[in-house]
Structures are given as structure tokens and as C-alpha cells.
Motif scaffolding. Sequence first.
Motif, short mmCIF file in Angstrom:
data_model
loop_
_atom_site.label_atom_id
_atom_site.label_comp_id
_atom_site.label_asym_id
_atom_site.label_seq_id
_atom_site.Cartn_x
_atom_site.Cartn_y
_atom_site.Cartn_z
N LEU A 191 2.43 46.61 112.67
CA LEU A 191 2.94 46.67 111.31
C LEU A 191 2.85 45.31 110.63
O LEU A 191 3.00 44.28 111.27
CB LEU A 191 4.39 47.15 111.31
CG LEU A 191 4.66 48.53 111.88
CD1 LEU A 191 6.17 48.81 111.88
CD2 LEU A 191 3.93 49.61 111.10
N PRO A 192 2.64 45.28 109.32
CA PRO A 192 2.77 44.01 108.59
C PRO A 192 4.20 43.49 108.69
O PRO A 192 5.15 44.26 108.85
CB PRO A 192 2.43 44.40 107.16
CG PRO A 192 1.71 45.70 107.24
CD PRO A 192 2.26 46.41 108.45
N LEU B 73 8.01 49.56 95.66
CA LEU B 73 8.16 48.14 95.37
C LEU B 73 6.81 47.41 95.39
O LEU B 73 6.58 46.50 94.58
CB LEU B 73 9.12 47.49 96.37
CG LEU B 73 10.58 47.93 96.26
CD1 LEU B 73 11.40 47.36 97.41
CD2 LEU B 73 11.18 47.50 94.93
N LEU B 74 5.94 47.80 96.32
CA LEU B 74 4.64 47.14 96.44
C LEU B 74 3.83 47.27 95.15
O LEU B 74 3.20 46.30 94.69
CB LEU B 74 3.87 47.73 97.62
CG LEU B 74 2.51 47.11 97.91
CD1 LEU B 74 2.65 45.65 98.34
CD2 LEU B 74 1.77 47.90 98.99
N ALA C 63 4.54 41.86 102.64
CA ALA C 63 3.96 43.19 102.80
C ALA C 63 2.50 43.17 103.24
O ALA C 63 2.01 44.15 103.81
CB ALA C 63 4.07 43.97 101.47
N LEU C 64 1.82 42.06 103.01
CA LEU C 64 0.36 42.04 103.20
C LEU C 64 -0.09 41.20 104.38
O LEU C 64 -1.30 41.02 104.57
CB LEU C 64 -0.32 41.54 101.92
CG LEU C 64 -0.07 42.38 100.66
CD1 LEU C 64 -0.73 41.75 99.45
CD2 LEU C 64 -0.55 43.82 100.85
N ILE D 204 10.92 38.48 101.33
CA ILE D 204 9.83 38.36 102.31
C ILE D 204 10.08 39.22 103.55
O ILE D 204 9.14 39.69 104.20
CB ILE D 204 9.61 36.88 102.69
CG1 ILE D 204 8.21 36.71 103.31
CG2 ILE D 204 10.69 36.37 103.63
CD1 ILE D 204 7.79 35.27 103.47
N PHE D 205 11.34 39.46 103.89
CA PHE D 205 11.64 40.28 105.06
C PHE D 205 11.69 41.78 104.73
O PHE D 205 11.46 42.60 105.61
CB PHE D 205 12.99 39.87 105.66
CG PHE D 205 12.93 38.67 106.55
CD1 PHE D 205 12.51 38.79 107.87
CD2 PHE D 205 13.30 37.42 106.10
CE1 PHE D 205 12.45 37.68 108.71
CE2 PHE D 205 13.25 36.31 106.92
CZ PHE D 205 12.82 36.44 108.23
N LEU D 206 12.02 42.13 103.50
CA LEU D 206 12.27 43.54 103.15
C LEU D 206 11.10 44.47 103.45
O LEU D 206 11.32 45.55 104.03
CB LEU D 206 12.67 43.62 101.67
CG LEU D 206 13.03 45.01 101.16
CD1 LEU D 206 14.20 45.60 101.94
CD2 LEU D 206 13.35 44.96 99.66
N PRO D 207 9.86 44.16 103.07
CA PRO D 207 8.78 45.13 103.32
C PRO D 207 8.57 45.45 104.79
O PRO D 207 8.36 46.61 105.15
CB PRO D 207 7.54 44.46 102.70
CG PRO D 207 7.88 43.01 102.61
CD PRO D 207 9.35 42.96 102.37
#
Length: 402
Positions: free
Chosen positions: A64-65, A213-214, A240-241, A310-313
Motif C-alpha cells: 500500500l502507499p 479527498l485525493l 497518497a502517491l 501526510i498520514f491520513l491517506p
Amino acid sequence: MPKLNRSHRDGTPGEVFLAFLKLGVTSFGGPIAHLGYFRDELVTRRRWIDEAGYADLVALCQFLPGPASSQVGFAMGLLRGGLGGALLAWLAFTLPSALLLVLFAYGADAFAGPLGQSVIHGLKLVAVAVVAQAVWGMARNLCPDRRRAAIAIVAVLIVTFISSSLGQIAAIVVGALAGWVGCRRIQAPSANRLHFGLSPRAGVVALGLFLFLLFGLPLALTLWQAPGLALFEAFYQAGALVFGGGHVVLPLLEASVVDPGWVSQNAFLAGYGAAQAVPGPLFTFAAYLGAVAAPIGNGLIGACVALVAIFLPGMLLLMGMLPFWDRLRQRPRAQAIMAGTNAAVVGILAAALYDPVWTGAVLAPVDFAIALVAFTLLVVWKLPPWLVVVTTVIGSVVVASL
């Protein structure tokens, strides 16, 4: 032998918070070392999960990202203490390094000079011992036969020749395919049900929120040019990326904050240097950048916005995958695939033990001696990691002063 706990109902959020606060204060050395610390504290000592289940979690988070070690910690908190435990696990593991980096943003350069450099070097030597211990223990449990040992070796070769995060993903894919073909007749470890407490509906909601969100944040920015929203969007996109986490996110962060002029190049590099000297996830570098970024003003507000963004995704993706992944891993064919995947994870850890852990820390024969002593203290004497950290850092400082 202590009973193996299999349900998050066996634990409490307070227990999870204290366990991860200890890890957040003592886990130096980057994401690979963090996985070693987690294994020692949560698998070996506390027995919250068995070896195979832990390796499964590591393999999933590598796919996972996002920050893989923080995702593993979040999942372990979810397993042990429910959603509240997951949030407290993330908070406790992240808070120490985030606070230190915010202090650095205000000018607390505690690691300047020869003494600070010797402390940092000692922390790198601890990472060598911790990762070596993790590779040793996981190899014995997850590569007990020729087939899985061969898969681990192939994973080492793949990661060695493909040095980017794509190499890690390719190694896991190859390991999964090799397990599907060659590990069907191997008696797989009992795949105990891991009660994460997330329904498939909750997983779909988490994935939907991740995608909303993305794609929604850039659209919202075209309609509403708010500094706080711009900061949140920049760090959410970075989280996310990126695959592999840690150092891989740095180019994205640089493009997000240096190119627009929010943070100077010198300030960016200074913060990155400070991030090497603190425990916990490297993603907390975002707290420093948020504190010094121009759009929202210096301070805690910017640090909190960047840190959460930065941690949420990565956490949303993990919550979206866990309900379906846990059901899938119960099937015999899936267990064969996971057997190969877990062997590949051992190979990835073994490759990381050499580069960057060994190459970045062992620069002289005396470094090898200190790392070997730390490894012996962990494996033979079975001292707690925090005590090994203190002992190794003192040894590094003493040697540097001679």
C-alpha cells in the motif's frame, strides 16, 4: 509460554498507548528497523499476534502507499484496542518525533557538533542490531525449508538490482506467485482470525473517503484558495502517491514545499538532517515542514495540518483493505500465496540490513564490534531495546571521544 491474544477485546486503548509510546521514544533507524522493534515488543514479548500474522501485516502494508511501519503499528493498535487503540497507537508512535522536530523548527538544534554526531551514529548502530535480530527470527519461522529460503534469496536479488520502492513491490509479487506455485503442499501456519473489528461496509467507506479527498482536494483548491487547504492538499497528495514510505517521500515533499517557495532549500535540508536524529517515522518530517511553511504561518497549527494530512491517506487505504484481506487469508490457496509473500518479506528485510542499514552505520571495525555487542545483548541476553539503545549510544560516544 504466555497465551497468544487474538482479539482486540483482550486489550485496552491505554495499554496500546503506553506500548507504542515506548516504541515511539526508542524506535530509531528508519522503517525497516521499526518493524524489528515492533516484532520484538509486540510479537515476541507481548504476543499480541503470531509470527505469521505479523508477517502478513507487513506484506500487506508494503503493497500500500504510505508509511509502512506506521501502517503496521496502526493495524496492531486496531487489532489490540479497536479503532480507539489504532488512533492512540498512531499518536503515541508519532508524537515524540513530531514534537522534537517542531522544537527544531523553533531553533532547538540539539544535535549539532561532534557529540551530537556520535549520538546519531550510535543510534544507527542500534538499527543494525535490531534489523539483524528481526531477520534472524523471521527467517527461522518463515523460511524453514528450501523452497521458502529460495524465495527469500530471489527477493534479495530483486531488491538489490531494483533499488527503488518498485523493487520491494516486485519482490513481493514474485514471492506471492512462487508461493502459489510451490507452497501449496506446505503445511501453512494456522491462519488465526485477526479481529480488526472493521466490516466490509466500513472498508468501502474508508476507500471512498480516500478517493474523495485525493480528487476532491485539488478541485476544492481551484474554487477556494485558502492557505490551510493548500497545505493539507500538498501533504495529502504526498502521502497518497508514495510507495515504500520513509526516504521515498522526500522528493515529493521537496516538490510540494520548496518549489512553490513555502520552505527554503536550506531549511528543508536542515529539517531533513534533524529527522535522522529522532525516533519514530520519517513521515513526521512533515511536522517540521508544516511549522516553517509560509502559507499558514509558523507554528503548531501548520505542523498539525501537515502531520495529519501526510498520514491520513495511508491509514484510510489500510482500513479499506483489512476487512477483505483478513477473509482472503483464511483460504488454503491464499495461505500458500502468503507463505511465499512472507518469505519475500524476509528477503526484503535481509537486503535492507545491508543497504542502507549496514552501509550507513558500520564505517570502521569498531563500529562492527559495537553493533555485534548490541546484537548479542538483544538476542542472547534478551535485554529490552531501550536499554540496548542507551548502552550502544554511550559506547559510540565513548569511542568517539578516544
